[in-house]
Design an enzyme around this catalytic site. Sequence first.
Site, PDB file in Angstrom:
ATOM      1  N   ASP A 114       1.286  16.399  15.155  1.00  0.00           N
ATOM      2  CA  ASP A 114       1.637  16.428  13.732  1.00  0.00           C
ATOM      3  C   ASP A 114       0.373  16.269  12.883  1.00  0.00           C
ATOM      4  OD1 ASP A 114       3.303  16.679  11.541  1.00  0.00           O
ATOM      5  OD2 ASP A 114       3.789  14.556  11.453  1.00  0.00           O
TER       6      ASP A 114
ATOM      7  N   PHE B 213      11.480   3.594   6.699  1.00  0.00           N
ATOM      8  CA  PHE B 213      11.734   2.591   7.728  1.00  0.00           C
ATOM      9  C   PHE B 213      11.017   1.268   7.470  1.00  0.00           C
ATOM     10  CE2 PHE B 213      11.713   6.838   9.646  1.00  0.00           C
ATOM     11  CZ  PHE B 213      13.064   6.958   9.892  1.00  0.00           C
ATOM     12  N   GLY B 214      10.302   1.185   6.354  1.00  0.00           N
ATOM     13  CA  GLY B 214       9.619  -0.057   6.054  1.00  0.00           C
ATOM     14  C   GLY B 214       8.502   0.168   5.051  1.00  0.00           C
ATOM     15  N   LYS B 215       7.519  -0.721   5.079  1.00  0.00           N
ATOM     16  CA  LYS B 215       6.419  -0.616   4.125  1.00  0.00           C
ATOM     17  C   LYS B 215       5.115  -1.028   4.780  1.00  0.00           C
ATOM     18  CE  LYS B 215       8.548  -3.376   1.363  1.00  0.00           C
ATOM     19  NZ  LYS B 215       8.905  -4.196   0.163  1.00  0.00           N
TER      20      LYS B 215
ATOM     21  N   LYS C 231       1.836  -2.740   8.946  1.00  0.00           N
ATOM     22  CA  LYS C 231       3.023  -1.890   8.852  1.00  0.00           C
ATOM     23  C   LYS C 231       4.229  -2.736   9.241  1.00  0.00           C
ATOM     24  CE  LYS C 231       4.229   2.844  10.285  1.00  0.00           C
ATOM     25  NZ  LYS C 231       3.763   3.986  11.131  1.00  0.00           N
TER      26      LYS C 231
ATOM     27  N   LEU D 254       0.815  -1.208   0.000  1.00  0.00           N
ATOM     28  CA  LEU D 254       0.000   0.000   0.000  1.00  0.00           C
ATOM     29  C   LEU D 254       0.852   1.263   0.000  1.00  0.00           C
ATOM     30  CD1 LEU D 254      -2.655  -1.106   2.661  1.00  0.00           C
ATOM     31  CD2 LEU D 254      -2.932  -1.067   0.166  1.00  0.00           C
ATOM     32  N   GLY D 255       2.047   1.159   0.574  1.00  0.00           N
ATOM     33  CA  GLY D 255       2.930   2.316   0.636  1.00  0.00           C
ATOM     34  C   GLY D 255       4.286   1.913   1.178  1.00  0.00           C
TER      35      GLY D 255
END
Length: 409
Positions: free
Chosen positions: A129, A17-19, A35, A12-13
């Site tokens: 944020d 630091f990872g996917k 994640k 998905l993205g």
Amino acid sequence: MRMGKYEMGRTLGEGHFGKVKLARDADTGRTFAIKILDRQRILAMKINEQIKREIATLKLLKHPNVVRLYEVSASKTKIYMVLEYVNGGELFDKIALKGKLTEKEARKLFQQLIDAVAYCHEKGVYHRDLKPENVLVDAKGNIKVSDFGLSALPQNQLKDGLLHTTCGSPNYIAPEVLLNKGYDGSMSDIWSCGVILYVMLTGNLPFDDQNVVVLYQKILKGNAHIPKWLSQGAQHILRKILDPNPIMRIDVDGIKAHEWFKKGYAPAVPFNDDEEDISMDVDSLNMTEVTYHNGIQDKIAINQMNAFQLIGMSSCLDLSGFFEKELKVIQDCKGLANSRGQESLLISAEVFEINESLYVVELKKSSGDCSLYRKLCETLSEDLGTCKSQQFLKQDSIRQEIGRYNSSF
């Protein structure tokens, strides 16, 4: 590919630091977003506490307008966070597609955003944020607040009851956060919500400039242009939220009592806290502890500044004269070629000497392959993160790095 009972699907993205992968529970058929984080990279970039804080925060939150965390597991090399799958994309994309939203549509989403933020504050969580990229929209058009990596809990407050870590996204950050004197996390979140509302209603940012110093000056003044074509109610609530004085700024209760906000308002009902708890133990992640300096609890380590701290050191946010010495290392670094001998990347780099132990490196892509440029930045970032001296590369080191990339590309 499987991870326990979950069947992994498409990506998905991807991040630094990872996917994030789409996954399906083989037993129930329910879809999730998993994640997948790389432990080694997390430790190298020293964000292990940030990851643990995000997990601990999400464990507290059970609200229909907040992304749910269902399970966390870990291997020797990876951390897996099983999250609610939100299939409508980011609020940012929704606004970009339409240019701006109608007041009715923006009000509905803003009501849900305030419900989510108010719930978080009741739980002692301050997001810090909030921006359209961190607000997801599901298939039914309802929002889900996500990405709590910069969030703060009550234990993060100092004895004065305020937060002191300067963080957030430049266009959405509250003026009091920039002043480095401590701030109320709830009021800074409200400011960010106001910026999001402004963007939804107008399709533009209330405060914007390519020069980050000028941008911060605009935020501190707080003179946002409120379009006259908005309804009187929308204009009024925006002015009340985007007040640069946090003492005078409207709070959550005031927003919920505002006539413009109340129109068609149906408060969200949080999930039952007695639901099955998340399968996880944050402390069992066994990530090496790292001490961070925030300028209040400890003196800022001169070689571990972030951009906000750097700008905050200068008088009145005026950086002119701050850099006493400029080292122009490379004006045009040409000849970075691929294996076929074709020039594919043109970059320039400048190094600014702050003092004997602190250097700021500015790297720009003039032209060429974006993927090669990203590779260059990632590799350079890793080298900086693992540098034993924890200092920015000096002039000679930059020359050596560029030379190495020249041969490897």
